[in-house]
Scaffold this motif. Sequence first.
Motif, PDB file in Angstrom:
ATOM      1  N   ALA A  70      34.591  99.678  11.558  1.00  0.00           N
ATOM      2  CA  ALA A  70      35.851 100.138  12.150  1.00  0.00           C
ATOM      3  C   ALA A  70      35.951  99.730  13.618  1.00  0.00           C
ATOM      4  N   ALA A  71      34.845  99.852  14.346  1.00  0.00           N
ATOM      5  CA  ALA A  71      34.849  99.526  15.773  1.00  0.00           C
ATOM      6  C   ALA A  71      35.168  98.055  16.010  1.00  0.00           C
ATOM      7  N   VAL A  72      34.573  97.177  15.229  1.00  0.00           N
ATOM      8  CA  VAL A  72      34.811  95.733  15.380  1.00  0.00           C
ATOM      9  C   VAL A  72      36.272  95.387  15.106  1.00  0.00           C
ATOM     10  N   LEU A  73      36.819  95.944  14.033  1.00  0.00           N
ATOM     11  CA  LEU A  73      38.206  95.645  13.658  1.00  0.00           C
ATOM     12  C   LEU A  73      39.196  96.189  14.688  1.00  0.00           C
ATOM     13  N   THR A 121      47.721 117.836   4.820  1.00  0.00           N
ATOM     14  CA  THR A 121      46.472 117.330   4.246  1.00  0.00           C
ATOM     15  C   THR A 121      46.149 115.928   4.772  1.00  0.00           C
ATOM     16  N   ASN A 122      47.200 115.164   5.114  1.00  0.00           N
ATOM     17  CA  ASN A 122      47.004 113.820   5.669  1.00  0.00           C
ATOM     18  C   ASN A 122      47.762 113.723   6.989  1.00  0.00           C
ATOM     19  N   ASN A 123      47.047 113.808   8.104  1.00  0.00           N
ATOM     20  CA  ASN A 123      47.690 113.773   9.422  1.00  0.00           C
ATOM     21  C   ASN A 123      48.457 112.478   9.691  1.00  0.00           C
ATOM     22  N   MET A 124      48.021 111.384   9.046  1.00  0.00           N
ATOM     23  CA  MET A 124      48.647 110.079   9.268  1.00  0.00           C
ATOM     24  C   MET A 124      50.131 110.077   8.884  1.00  0.00           C
ATOM     25  N   LEU A 125      50.504 110.948   7.957  1.00  0.00           N
ATOM     26  CA  LEU A 125      51.896 111.002   7.511  1.00  0.00           C
ATOM     27  C   LEU A 125      52.836 111.375   8.648  1.00  0.00           C
ATOM     28  N   LEU A 126      52.337 112.066   9.640  1.00  0.00           N
ATOM     29  CA  LEU A 126      53.143 112.445  10.799  1.00  0.00           C
ATOM     30  C   LEU A 126      52.793 111.610  12.022  1.00  0.00           C
ATOM     31  N   ILE A 127      51.495 111.379  12.243  1.00  0.00           N
ATOM     32  CA  ILE A 127      51.050 110.671  13.453  1.00  0.00           C
ATOM     33  C   ILE A 127      51.587 109.246  13.510  1.00  0.00           C
ATOM     34  N   MET A 128      51.481 108.510  12.418  1.00  0.00           N
ATOM     35  CA  MET A 128      51.872 107.100  12.418  1.00  0.00           C
ATOM     36  C   MET A 128      53.361 106.892  12.692  1.00  0.00           C
ATOM     37  N   LEU A 177      41.230 102.253   4.972  1.00  0.00           N
ATOM     38  CA  LEU A 177      42.518 102.282   5.657  1.00  0.00           C
ATOM     39  C   LEU A 177      42.468 101.442   6.929  1.00  0.00           C
ATOM     40  N   CYS A 178      41.382 101.575   7.673  1.00  0.00           N
ATOM     41  CA  CYS A 178      41.209 100.808   8.910  1.00  0.00           C
ATOM     42  C   CYS A 178      41.178  99.312   8.615  1.00  0.00           C
ATOM     43  N   VAL A 179      40.452  98.924   7.578  1.00  0.00           N
ATOM     44  CA  VAL A 179      40.355  97.505   7.200  1.00  0.00           C
ATOM     45  C   VAL A 179      41.723  96.963   6.806  1.00  0.00           C
ATOM     46  N   ALA A 180      42.449  97.719   5.990  1.00  0.00           N
ATOM     47  CA  ALA A 180      43.760  97.272   5.513  1.00  0.00           C
ATOM     48  C   ALA A 180      44.749  97.100   6.672  1.00  0.00           C
ATOM     49  N   LEU A 181      44.828  98.104   7.535  1.00  0.00           N
ATOM     50  CA  LEU A 181      45.764  98.039   8.658  1.00  0.00           C
ATOM     51  C   LEU A 181      45.368  96.959   9.662  1.00  0.00           C
ATOM     52  N   SER A 182      44.069  96.804   9.896  1.00  0.00           N
ATOM     53  CA  SER A 182      43.593  95.783  10.836  1.00  0.00           C
ATOM     54  C   SER A 182      43.898  94.379  10.327  1.00  0.00           C
ATOM     55  N   ILE A 183      43.664  94.155   9.045  1.00  0.00           N
ATOM     56  CA  ILE A 183      43.968  92.847   8.451  1.00  0.00           C
ATOM     57  C   ILE A 183      45.466  92.567   8.550  1.00  0.00           C
ATOM     58  N   ALA A 184      46.278  93.592   8.318  1.00  0.00           N
ATOM     59  CA  ALA A 184      47.735  93.426   8.418  1.00  0.00           C
ATOM     60  C   ALA A 184      48.141  93.030   9.839  1.00  0.00           C
ATOM     61  N   VAL A 185      47.543  93.692  10.846  1.00  0.00           N
ATOM     62  CA  VAL A 185      47.856  93.391  12.246  1.00  0.00           C
ATOM     63  C   VAL A 185      47.448  91.956  12.580  1.00  0.00           C
ATOM     64  N   ILE A 186      46.254  91.541  12.148  1.00  0.00           N
ATOM     65  CA  ILE A 186      45.759  90.188  12.441  1.00  0.00           C
ATOM     66  C   ILE A 186      46.632  89.136  11.776  1.00  0.00           C
TER      67      ILE A 186
END
Length: 281
Positions: free
Chosen positions: A20-23, A64-71, A144-153
């Motif tokens: 996660a840190a590298v991505l 239950t999933n904070n990302m639903l609001l934070i993102m 989730l981190c891998v998927a979002l990071s790949i999308a950004v790249i």
Amino acid sequence: MLEKLMVYFEFSFVRYALIAAVLIALCSSLLGVTLVLKRFSFIGDGLSHVAFGAMAVATALKLTNNMLLIMPVTIIAAIILLIGGKNKKIKGDAAIAVISVGALAIGYLVMNLFSSSGNVSGDVCSTLFGSTSILTLTIKDVYLCVALSIAVIIIFCVFYNKIFAVTFDENFAKATGIKVGAYNFLIAVTIAVIIVLAMNLVGSLLISALIIFPALSAMRLFKSFKSVIIFSAVFSVVCTVVGLLASILAGTPVGSTIVASDIAGFIICLALSSVKRGVRV
């Protein structure tokens, strides 16, 4: 020391943290150059505080999933800052200050009013400075981190030329037919995603370091946009890995150690830049 590291790498949470840190470091460095050149270096602070406020509200609502609001909240704030921040009445830096301070205050207030823990100060400190968050990631968080990071790249690579044009001269880019508003929107969304991911790495208050230091360090040594991007990415990943491993070995806070590593790298780049100028003279 190497043997001690190998023992630590037998634990899955350490491997998850490193991935996660590298991505996150890689993505932060890519967009960081664009934000520094557009003079929006401190947008990381503003958006991280918005994410902190949204997280506090999500916790109070017991989602239950904070990302639903934070993102979505962070993305909306990014769009307001990058696009709406050009309003003549409220300039970009003032807009960042207003949103940043307001979100931070509301987040802290909500965490105190609707506390679900007996140690509110500890929870706030962990969130703001990312003391051990990166070491508590689950396999789902990593995916989730891998998927979002790949999308950004992928987005950055595919739209590299357009982002380059919008970064340096929006008026010229608009004159050549580039939809400046659309690409500013794209930049806003991607930086919001990075901010939310980076909260687990260095905490809300230290996110700007991941954006600013790699870009500034690269600019000390290189002039072309592509060279700055490449060096910034390498610098960010190396400093993050060194900081993470040092924090694990020394038992220091992860976020602060990574930022300290970035600062050390920046000082080295400054020294190399001075030597480079001296050789030319």
